[in-house]
Design a protein around this motif. Sequence first.
Motif, PDB file in Angstrom:
ATOM      1  N   TRP A 192       6.158  10.986  11.521  1.00  0.00           N
ATOM      2  CA  TRP A 192       5.590  12.233  11.024  1.00  0.00           C
ATOM      3  C   TRP A 192       4.356  12.661  11.816  1.00  0.00           C
ATOM      4  O   TRP A 192       4.442  13.492  12.695  1.00  0.00           O
ATOM      5  N   ASP A 193       3.162  12.084  11.518  1.00  0.00           N
ATOM      6  CA  ASP A 193       1.964  12.459  12.266  1.00  0.00           C
ATOM      7  C   ASP A 193       1.070  11.261  12.572  1.00  0.00           C
ATOM      8  O   ASP A 193      -0.108  11.427  12.902  1.00  0.00           O
ATOM      9  N   THR A 194       1.635  10.054  12.477  1.00  0.00           N
ATOM     10  CA  THR A 194       0.827   8.845  12.626  1.00  0.00           C
ATOM     11  C   THR A 194       1.557   7.809  13.478  1.00  0.00           C
ATOM     12  O   THR A 194       2.752   7.555  13.266  1.00  0.00           O
ATOM     13  N   PHE A 195       0.849   7.218  14.428  1.00  0.00           N
ATOM     14  CA  PHE A 195       1.402   6.094  15.174  1.00  0.00           C
ATOM     15  C   PHE A 195       1.324   4.838  14.306  1.00  0.00           C
ATOM     16  O   PHE A 195       0.356   4.631  13.574  1.00  0.00           O
ATOM     17  N   ASN A 196       2.337   4.019  14.379  1.00  0.00           N
ATOM     18  CA  ASN A 196       2.421   2.804  13.570  1.00  0.00           C
ATOM     19  C   ASN A 196       1.408   1.779  14.077  1.00  0.00           C
ATOM     20  O   ASN A 196       1.522   1.280  15.203  1.00  0.00           O
ATOM     21  N   ASP A 197       0.418   1.464  13.248  1.00  0.00           N
ATOM     22  CA  ASP A 197      -0.591   0.474  13.640  1.00  0.00           C
ATOM     23  C   ASP A 197      -0.252  -0.921  13.124  1.00  0.00           C
ATOM     24  O   ASP A 197      -1.090  -1.830  13.179  1.00  0.00           O
ATOM     25  N   GLY A 198       0.971  -1.087  12.620  1.00  0.00           N
ATOM     26  CA  GLY A 198       1.405  -2.401  12.148  1.00  0.00           C
ATOM     27  C   GLY A 198       1.105  -2.670  10.696  1.00  0.00           C
ATOM     28  O   GLY A 198       1.364  -3.760  10.195  1.00  0.00           O
ATOM     29  N   ARG A 199       0.580  -1.637  10.005  1.00  0.00           N
ATOM     30  CA  ARG A 199       0.291  -1.782   8.579  1.00  0.00           C
ATOM     31  C   ARG A 199       1.386  -1.106   7.756  1.00  0.00           C
ATOM     32  O   ARG A 199       1.786   0.009   8.058  1.00  0.00           O
ATOM     33  N   PHE A 200       1.843  -1.804   6.724  1.00  0.00           N
ATOM     34  CA  PHE A 200       2.944  -1.335   5.900  1.00  0.00           C
ATOM     35  C   PHE A 200       2.497  -1.287   4.444  1.00  0.00           C
ATOM     36  O   PHE A 200       1.877  -2.243   3.954  1.00  0.00           O
ATOM     37  N   ASN A 201       2.808  -0.181   3.751  1.00  0.00           N
ATOM     38  CA  ASN A 201       2.491  -0.085   2.328  1.00  0.00           C
ATOM     39  C   ASN A 201       3.376  -1.039   1.536  1.00  0.00           C
ATOM     40  O   ASN A 201       4.602  -1.003   1.661  1.00  0.00           O
ATOM     41  N   HIS A 202       2.751  -1.876   0.714  1.00  0.00           N
ATOM     42  CA  HIS A 202       3.462  -2.846  -0.109  1.00  0.00           C
ATOM     43  C   HIS A 202       3.106  -2.659  -1.574  1.00  0.00           C
ATOM     44  O   HIS A 202       1.974  -2.268  -1.894  1.00  0.00           O
ATOM     45  N   PRO A 203       4.023  -2.982  -2.478  1.00  0.00           N
ATOM     46  CA  PRO A 203       3.700  -2.991  -3.914  1.00  0.00           C
ATOM     47  C   PRO A 203       3.006  -4.298  -4.301  1.00  0.00           C
ATOM     48  O   PRO A 203       3.409  -5.386  -3.857  1.00  0.00           O
ATOM     49  N   PHE A 204       1.976  -4.197  -5.135  1.00  0.00           N
ATOM     50  CA  PHE A 204       1.234  -5.357  -5.631  1.00  0.00           C
ATOM     51  C   PHE A 204       1.266  -5.350  -7.161  1.00  0.00           C
ATOM     52  O   PHE A 204       1.242  -4.296  -7.795  1.00  0.00           O
ATOM     53  N   ILE A 205       1.272  -6.550  -7.730  1.00  0.00           N
ATOM     54  CA  ILE A 205       1.172  -6.722  -9.182  1.00  0.00           C
ATOM     55  C   ILE A 205      -0.046  -7.587  -9.478  1.00  0.00           C
ATOM     56  O   ILE A 205      -0.319  -8.562  -8.771  1.00  0.00           O
ATOM     57  N   ALA A 206      -0.774  -7.212 -10.536  1.00  0.00           N
ATOM     58  CA  ALA A 206      -1.927  -8.009 -10.945  1.00  0.00           C
ATOM     59  C   ALA A 206      -2.104  -7.911 -12.450  1.00  0.00           C
ATOM     60  O   ALA A 206      -1.662  -6.946 -13.077  1.00  0.00           O
ATOM     61  N   THR A 207      -2.738  -8.926 -13.015  1.00  0.00           N
ATOM     62  CA  THR A 207      -3.089  -8.844 -14.435  1.00  0.00           C
ATOM     63  C   THR A 207      -4.202  -7.818 -14.597  1.00  0.00           C
ATOM     64  O   THR A 207      -4.981  -7.545 -13.674  1.00  0.00           O
ATOM     65  N   TYR A 208      -4.251  -7.251 -15.808  1.00  0.00           N
ATOM     66  CA  TYR A 208      -5.216  -6.188 -16.057  1.00  0.00           C
ATOM     67  C   TYR A 208      -5.738  -6.353 -17.475  1.00  0.00           C
ATOM     68  O   TYR A 208      -4.973  -6.325 -18.441  1.00  0.00           O
ATOM     69  N   ASP A 209      -7.058  -6.556 -17.604  1.00  0.00           N
ATOM     70  CA  ASP A 209      -7.652  -6.802 -18.916  1.00  0.00           C
ATOM     71  C   ASP A 209      -9.011  -6.121 -18.983  1.00  0.00           C
ATOM     72  O   ASP A 209      -9.981  -6.581 -18.367  1.00  0.00           O
ATOM     73  N   ASN A 210      -9.070  -5.010 -19.738  1.00  0.00           N
ATOM     74  CA  ASN A 210     -10.322  -4.270 -19.912  1.00  0.00           C
ATOM     75  C   ASN A 210     -10.998  -3.958 -18.578  1.00  0.00           C
ATOM     76  O   ASN A 210     -12.206  -4.133 -18.409  1.00  0.00           O
ATOM     77  N   GLY A 211     -10.188  -3.512 -17.628  1.00  0.00           N
ATOM     78  CA  GLY A 211     -10.720  -3.126 -16.335  1.00  0.00           C
ATOM     79  C   GLY A 211     -10.801  -4.253 -15.331  1.00  0.00           C
ATOM     80  O   GLY A 211     -11.020  -4.013 -14.144  1.00  0.00           O
ATOM     81  N   LYS A 212     -10.624  -5.482 -15.779  1.00  0.00           N
ATOM     82  CA  LYS A 212     -10.655  -6.612 -14.850  1.00  0.00           C
ATOM     83  C   LYS A 212      -9.260  -6.830 -14.276  1.00  0.00           C
ATOM     84  O   LYS A 212      -8.304  -7.033 -15.019  1.00  0.00           O
ATOM     85  N   VAL A 213      -9.179  -6.777 -12.957  1.00  0.00           N
ATOM     86  CA  VAL A 213      -7.902  -6.931 -12.272  1.00  0.00           C
ATOM     87  C   VAL A 213      -7.850  -8.314 -11.647  1.00  0.00           C
ATOM     88  O   VAL A 213      -8.758  -8.731 -10.910  1.00  0.00           O
ATOM     89  N   GLY A 214      -6.786  -9.042 -11.959  1.00  0.00           N
ATOM     90  CA  GLY A 214      -6.628 -10.382 -11.414  1.00  0.00           C
ATOM     91  C   GLY A 214      -6.240 -10.365  -9.951  1.00  0.00           C
ATOM     92  O   GLY A 214      -6.149  -9.319  -9.311  1.00  0.00           O
ATOM     93  N   GLU A 215      -5.984 -11.533  -9.390  1.00  0.00           N
ATOM     94  CA  GLU A 215      -5.612 -11.652  -7.991  1.00  0.00           C
ATOM     95  C   GLU A 215      -4.268 -10.962  -7.761  1.00  0.00           C
ATOM     96  O   GLU A 215      -3.258 -11.338  -8.344  1.00  0.00           O
ATOM     97  N   PRO A 216      -4.216  -9.938  -6.892  1.00  0.00           N
ATOM     98  CA  PRO A 216      -2.962  -9.198  -6.688  1.00  0.00           C
ATOM     99  C   PRO A 216      -1.905 -10.038  -5.972  1.00  0.00           C
ATOM    100  O   PRO A 216      -2.215 -10.834  -5.073  1.00  0.00           O
TER     101      PRO A 216
END
Length: 698
Positions: A192-216
């Motif tokens: 589209w408009d960007t050269f591939n710098d080797g970074r890929f969007n990935h989905p992450f899951i983490a625990t979530y408790d009153n705004g505290k996010v665990g290790e993704p």
Amino acid sequence: MDKISILACAMVASTLSFAQENPNMRVKRPVTTNKVYQLKKEVLTPEKLWELGRVSAEGLSADGKWLVYGVSKYTFGENKSEKNLYVIPVKGGEPVQFTQEEGGESVVQINKDGEIIYLFKGQLWSKPLGGGEAKQLTDIEGGLANVKLSPDGKQILFSRAVLIHPYHSKDKYSDLTKSDVYIYDDLDYRHWDTFNDGRFNHPFIATYDNGKVGEPLDILEGEPFYSPQAPFGGAEDFTWTPDGKAVLYVCKKRFGKKYASSTNTDIYRYDLASKVTTNITEGMNGYDTHPVYSPNGQQLAWLSMKTDGYEADKNDIIIFDKATTQRKNLTAHWDGTVNSYIWSKDGRKIYFTAPVRGAVQLFEVELPKNSARNTLSKITQISEGEFDIAGIVGEVDGGLIVTSTTMTRAAEVYRYDFKKKTLVAITKVNDDIFNHLAETKVEGRFTKASDGEELFSWVIYPPDFDPSKKYPTLLYCQGGPQSALTQTYSYRWNFQLMASQGYIVIMPNRRGMPGWGVKWNEDISKDWGGQPIRDYLSAIDDLAKEPYVDNERIGVVGASYGGYSVFMLAGVHEGRFKSFISHCGLFDMTSWYGTTEELFFANHDLGGPYWDKNNTKTYTDFNPITYIDKWNTPILIFQGGRDYRVPIGQGLAAFQAAQLKNIKSRLVYLPEENHWVLSGHNALVWQREFFGWLQETL
């Protein structure tokens, strides 16, 4: 001084100002002649276009009584847009501004207790629907994107970019931090408009408790795949299972040449406990996207295209029933293609939008009582009119909340009433501007195409159109090439704006556009320079018979495939046209095949590479460069420097050819723009050059 005199002075001043900014412009349009004083309303200008608020529907409250929507406003001086959220009763009333902070907020979800959770500057915030203090919920380094909270609110699904391959020299050679080099051994080196710098969007899951996010946890750890899809995928590519024990994500698990040549995205299920991934669309070879569970969680729906490599294939709604473990295509028997959909509240039907006969309308498909039975689902069109249903927000009692546009009205949010079959405006962000604009009438028109088929076109007329006069006329060529030409509202290719400058504009639904049956949609593939080009000539030749069309002042404009059409018509028009404007058009199909990034598109629509003798016609008869010896008409060429879909060489080659042939020509180069024009200042330059060129040449 009376109001009409004041208005006349203001309009003359506005016209002179526009002319001063465009020294080559001849002020001779019908709206700027001695009849200006008779107009009681303003005409749309490029500057006025950018004053419009851009409305986005963000969500409904659980009880369906409140709508949350966003409005983006552009500031000319700062050359940027600012988005804020608003709340308004669905049944009508005054809106209340919900956010005021500088930045841009987007709603993640609206809880049953009325709490709105939204993203702001990469972090989650919350605020009561009825107003109050905003509370920041997260403070994660690098921020969050494409967030989905689990059903119980105790886990969070989001995306972030992960370095997989050190394509950029700074990542490959840590001691050379001032270098700027890209090194590739395979395709997908830019998109589209960007050269591939080797970074890929990935989905992450983490625990979530009153705004505290665990290790993704990175679901695609170490894998060179994108989820959400690149470059335009978003949160719609993710969903939680109703029990919160798994997530679904959309991904095209291809790399390199296979990635660039395929559209085979699948929907994957990742089980949190076992960490096992299952492909739930195995064997479905085209795009599979937008998974959504039914309200009771017993069925899963998604959108699916059948053919790998065909990005504009018929888009169908598929459902999977957990009880019967059967998959069923609900729209296979229907001669159309789906844009978007939502489940009904009772889960008995699915509402969807689709292009049909020059507009985008609402449909519903009833679910069979037993999905295992080989019965056809009942599909019903439930709206009709000269408007587009741009999207469905949700169902409320007796209707749907939708966004809608016309060629003369930007997007607002409406309630569609099932019984009355009417649209009732909920938001009225731009009413004050539109109510003061002179009307530009829009009509449908049918023409006999060269092969005898009925060809539909939209035609838009200038303010105070007088059929006893003659008007300059523009033939608009749509891009895609399989994009629908409907009642949409564009902020660049704006037909209301063109008509307001005194032009009649005709917009044919030529071969290749959805809304006229699957075959009509498919007929353009491998025939780019054939029947679709003849359709354009048929449409303009028919309109040119009208006494109000000045046959000495007819021009052609278009972008992408529309820009290709401009280049083709420049070589085959036989004196019909006096001016051409092409934006990011394909000029030489051979060089384009060698430099564009999504090869699946070129392989399907052109037939494949230029070295394959089976594709000779594509690269000769249907190649604009073949007809350069017949070019003899003024042409303006726009080209974006970061356009990797139709790379810069296409526009430069066309301009150079025109110059060397001593044809009046102009190149407008936008170094920081891609296939579109996104900067407000650049867009205004684009508009001024566009209309200035037409003033010079028509």
